[in-house]
Design an enzyme around this catalytic site. Structure first.
Site, PDB file in Angstrom:
ATOM      1  N   GLN A  64     -51.312 -49.163 -74.428  1.00 35.48           N
ATOM      2  CA  GLN A  64     -51.537 -50.461 -73.866  1.00 35.48           C
ATOM      3  C   GLN A  64     -53.127 -50.826 -73.600  1.00 35.48           C
ATOM      4  OE1 GLN A  64     -48.484 -52.066 -71.726  1.00 35.48           O
ATOM      5  NE2 GLN A  64     -49.449 -54.115 -71.294  1.00 35.48           N
ATOM      6  N   ASP A  65     -53.563 -50.691 -72.472  1.00 35.53           N
ATOM      7  CA  ASP A  65     -54.946 -50.993 -72.135  1.00 35.53           C
ATOM      8  C   ASP A  65     -55.390 -49.307 -71.494  1.00 35.53           C
ATOM      9  OD1 ASP A  65     -53.725 -51.467 -69.767  1.00 35.53           O
ATOM     10  OD2 ASP A  65     -55.720 -53.153 -69.426  1.00 35.53           O
ATOM     11  N   PRO A  66     -56.590 -48.916 -71.350  1.00 32.67           N
ATOM     12  CA  PRO A  66     -57.255 -47.880 -70.764  1.00 32.67           C
ATOM     13  C   PRO A  66     -56.999 -47.723 -69.262  1.00 32.67           C
ATOM     14  CG  PRO A  66     -58.870 -49.015 -72.262  1.00 32.67           C
ATOM     15  CD  PRO A  66     -57.765 -49.987 -72.193  1.00 32.67           C
TER      16      PRO A  66
END
EC number: 3.2.2.27
Length: 224
Positions: free
Chosen positions: A63-65
Site C-alpha cells: 500500500q504505502d511505505p
C-alpha cells in the site's frame, strides 16, 4: 529527471512527462523540504531499480511505505537491515515457515527477493513520517497503476499477488487471460487469520514458475 538504470526508463518515459506526475513532483519537492518523508528521496524508486521489467516474474503489491523511523527503503513490505521486522512481514514469514519450512530470519530486508525478480511495489511510493496514507491520492496511484498495466501488456506471464481489499481492486488492470492472479486477505495482524495464513502463495508461485520453465524463487531470507 528520474533514472532507473534499466528498461523501465523507456517504458515510463512518457509517464514522467505527464501533468499529474509533474504536479506530484512539485508536491514532493516541497514535502521533502518542509517535512520528514519516507523513504529517503534517493530510495523512492528502489523497487523498479532492482527489478527490471524484463526480469519481473512476480509482483507483490503493497500500500504505502512504512511510516516509522528507519524502516522504509523503497521495497514494499521490506525494512532496512537492523530494524525490527514489522507485524505484516512477520506474518508473511510465519506463512513461509508453514508453507515451505523456511526459518524466520532476524531481519526484514527483502532485497534478495527483489534481485530474483519479485517486484515489491507499493501503490504510493512516499509517506509522511508517522502518518499512514498521508500521500494517498497525490498522483502515485496513477503512476503505479501504469506500472501494473505495462506488466499486464507483456506477453510473458507475470504472477500478480494481491493481498487485502486495496490490492485486490487492481485486478481490473490485469489481463487475466495471460497472467496469474493470487488473492488473499492482507498479512496484517487484523486480517491474517481470515485467510492469509494457509494461502500457500509462496509455494504456489514456485509451482507456477516451474510450469512456465522459470527458476523458482528462493524465499528464504538469511540471518544478517
Amino acid at each position: 529527471m528520474v533514472n532507473l538504470g534499466n528498461d523501465w526508463d523507456e517504458l515510463l518515459k512518457e509517464e514522467f512527462e505527464k501533468d499529474y506526475y509533474l504536479n506530484l513532483r512539485k508536491f514532493l519537492i516541497e514535502e521533502y523540504k518542509t517535512r520528514q518523508i519516507f523513504p529517503n528521496m534517493h530510495n523512492i524508486y528502489e523497487a523498479l531499480k532492482h527489478t527490471s521489467y524484463k526480469d519481473t516474474k512476480v509482483l507483490i503489491l503493497g500500500q504505502d511505505p512504512y511510516h516509522g523511523d528507519n524502516q522504509a527503503h523503497g521495497l514494499a513490505f521490506s525494512v532496512q537491515p537492523q530494524v525490527k521486522t514489522p507485524p505484516s512481514l512477520l506474518n508473511m514469514y510465519k506463512e513461509l515457515k508453514d508453507d515451505l519450512g523456511c526459518f524466520i530470519p532476524n531481519n526484514g530486508y527483502l532485497m534478495p527477493w527483489a534481485d530474483q525478480g519479485v517486484l515489491l511495489l507499493n501503490t504510493a511510493l512516499t509517506v509522511r513520517a508517522h502518518e499512514a496514507n498521508s500521500h494517498k491520492n497525490k498522483g502515485w496511484e496513477i503512476f503505479t497503476d501504469r506500472v501494473i498495466s505495462i506488466l499486464s501488456e507483456r506477453e510473458d506471464p507475470v504472477i500478480f499477488v494481491l493481498w487485502g481489499s486495496n490490492a485486490r481492486k487492481k485486478v481490473e488492470l490485469i489481463d487475466t487471460s495471460k497472467h496469474y492472479i493470487l488473492e488473499a486477505p492482507h498479512p496484517s495482524p487484523l486480517s491474517a487469520s481470515k485467510g492469509f495464513f494457509g494461502c500457500k502463495h509462496f509455494s504456489k508461485i514456485n509451482e507456477i514458475l516451474k510450469k512456465l520453465g522459470k527458476e523458482p524463487i528462493n524465499w528464504q531470507i538469511e540471518n544478517i
